[in-house]
Design an enzyme around this catalytic site. Structure first.
Site, short mmCIF file in Angstrom:
data_model
loop_
_atom_site.label_atom_id
_atom_site.label_comp_id
_atom_site.label_asym_id
_atom_site.label_seq_id
_atom_site.Cartn_x
_atom_site.Cartn_y
_atom_site.Cartn_z
N HIS A 91 4.40 5.29 7.03
CA HIS A 91 3.52 5.54 8.17
C HIS A 91 3.45 7.02 8.52
CE1 HIS A 91 4.50 1.15 9.60
NE2 HIS A 91 3.93 1.20 8.42
N TRP B 183 0.84 -1.19 0.00
CA TRP B 183 0.00 0.00 0.00
C TRP B 183 0.88 1.25 0.00
CZ3 TRP B 183 0.59 3.54 3.90
CH2 TRP B 183 1.13 3.12 5.11
N HIS C 6 6.27 -6.54 11.28
CA HIS C 6 7.66 -6.27 11.65
C HIS C 6 7.99 -6.86 13.01
CE1 HIS C 6 7.43 -2.57 8.78
NE2 HIS C 6 7.62 -3.69 8.14
N GLU D 123 8.06 -2.65 18.30
CA GLU D 123 7.11 -2.95 17.24
C GLU D 123 5.78 -3.41 17.85
OE1 GLU D 123 7.34 -2.17 14.27
OE2 GLU D 123 9.41 -2.23 13.61
N GLU E 71 8.40 1.37 6.79
CA GLU E 71 8.01 2.24 7.89
C GLU E 71 7.84 3.70 7.45
OE1 GLU E 71 7.61 1.88 11.33
OE2 GLU E 71 7.70 -0.31 11.31
N GLU F 124 6.71 8.37 14.30
CA GLU F 124 6.96 7.72 13.01
C GLU F 124 7.86 8.58 12.11
OE1 GLU F 124 6.18 4.75 12.11
OE2 GLU F 124 4.57 4.11 13.45
N ASP G 66 1.20 -3.35 9.67
CA ASP G 66 2.62 -3.32 9.32
C ASP G 66 3.49 -3.57 10.55
OD1 ASP G 66 2.43 -2.93 6.62
OD2 ASP G 66 3.20 -0.88 6.62
N GLU G 67 3.16 -2.88 11.64
CA GLU G 67 3.95 -3.01 12.86
C GLU G 67 3.90 -4.45 13.37
OE1 GLU G 67 5.71 -0.59 13.30
OE2 GLU G 67 4.68 1.32 13.16
N THR H 90 4.03 -0.19 19.16
CA THR H 90 3.42 0.64 18.12
C THR H 90 2.22 -0.06 17.49
OG1 THR H 90 5.11 -0.16 16.56
CG2 THR H 90 5.47 1.99 17.57
#
Length: 357
Positions: free
Chosen positions: A140, A56, A226, A190, A137, A99, A222-223, A193
């Site tokens: 974000h 994305w 990760h 991670e 990252e 971020e 995403d976090e 967040t």
């Protein structure tokens, strides 16, 4: 220029300063462990990255400037954001600023002995991960920044000043160029967040901004991905060098895991991070209870209670980290009591409006 004048200039640019910094604490022979894990990292860690073409991008969630309906889309965004309360905006801005200081975090990971990118374009698995993790990252802060800019609800100049101050001062999480400490830290962060963005998604939905909820939820996902990669690295370290990993876990938890933006400053409030954290605690975006939950999650994830073959110090470290979460929960109770005592703070990010701490 006198020493006093130099000191004034230093304070002007860096109002906060990390203290008691330690560098290169990992014994040199441990570097070979990470070099030996190159192939393992390629097969087990790089799989948690997504191809750029399948990823994305911020524009997927924002008004389309090439569309004839661009202005109407902005009006719609602003109307939705009008329902967001000031304390929520403080948490959303704080998350966005965290971020946006991404260059500092890449610098931090690139300081770890044995895994750093030695050339800036190294093809080692560790270097590839760090660059591509950074690239993922980077979206974000970019997305949240643009959303907040279009909302008209926040003072973008004050926010941008905060970001510049934060990147200028850096961070010192106590990882000492040591990847044992570093990867435990990133595993924790991670997860933190993931929780924080997940909660801002929940609150955005509650206030009727479904698009913002989607934005925060996407970032949280995403976090989480990760987190999976970093916890897998530490799991491997416990498997092949359990004693060193256990001592590192204890060391970091005794120091306390500090947030990446702990040195934030906006040119006005020298206690800005503490005030932001208090609002997040009261609102339930990120709390002392979450900190304890993360610790318990990692202890379970790494099967810490059942790791054997430890030295005497290793067993003491194991006992410490396994019993720490209940102690932290007592602190949560105190934090909640403090929050009930009230008090307000003016946040420059929202035009110096007062927000309950």
């Amino acid at each position: 220029m006198t020493p006093r004048e130099v000191e004034k200039i230093r304070i002007h640019f860096q109002p906060h300063e990390a203290r008691e910094q330690v560098a290169h604490s990992m014994p040199p022979e441990k570097v070979e462990i990470f070099k030996s894990l190159e192939d393992w990292a390629e097969e087990n860690i790089l799989i948690h990255l997504k191809p750029v073409e399948n990823s994305w991008q911020p524009q997927d969630f924002l008004p389309d400037p090439s569309s004839e309906g661009f202005i109407d889309q902005i009006i719609d965004l602003r109307e939705r954001s009008h329902e967001l309360p000031d304390d929520y905006l403080v948490c959303l801005v704080g998350n966005m600023i965290t971020e946006e200081a991404l260059p500092t975090y890449q610098t931090q990971v690139n300081s770890y002995d044995g895994v750093r990118d030695e050339t800036g374009a190294s093809l080692t698995s560790w270097a590839t991960w760090t660059r591509m993790w950074t690239a993922e990252e980077n979206r974000h802060g970019d997305l949240l920044h643009k959303y907040l800019y279009l909302s008209g609800r926040v003072d973008m100049r004050q926010i941008e000043k905060t970001i510049q101050y934060l990147m200028g001062v850096g961070m010192y999480p106590g990882t000492e160029n040591n990847p044992y400490l570093g990867f435990i830290y990133t595993s924790f962060q991670e997860r933190a967040t993931f929780i924080s963005h997940g909660n801002t998604a929940k609150f955005a939905k509650g206030h009727g901004d479904l698009k913002l909820a989607q934005i925060c939820g996407t970032i949280a996902a995403d976090e989480k991905r990760h987190e999976t990669a970093y916890t897998k690295i530490v799991e491997k370290l416990f498997e092949i060098d359990g004693d060193t990993a256990m001592l590192a876990f204890e060391d970091l938890m005794r120091k306390k895991v500090i947030m990446p933006a702990h040195l934030m400053y906006d040119g006005q409030d020298v206690n800005l991070f503490d005030h932001f954290s208090s609002v997040a605690q009261r609102l339930g975006v990120y709390t002392a209870g979450d900190y304890a939950d993360i610790l318990e999650f990692l202890v379970e994830r790494w099967n810490v209670k059942k790791i054997g073959g430890l030295s005497g110090k290793g067993r003491k470290a194991q006992d410490y980290v396994c019993k720490l979460a209940p102690r932290i929960r007592k602190l949560e109770g105190r934090a909640q009591e403090t929050a009930k005592q009230g008090g307000t703070c003016a946040f420059s990010w929202i035009f110096n409006k007062q927000v309950l701490l």
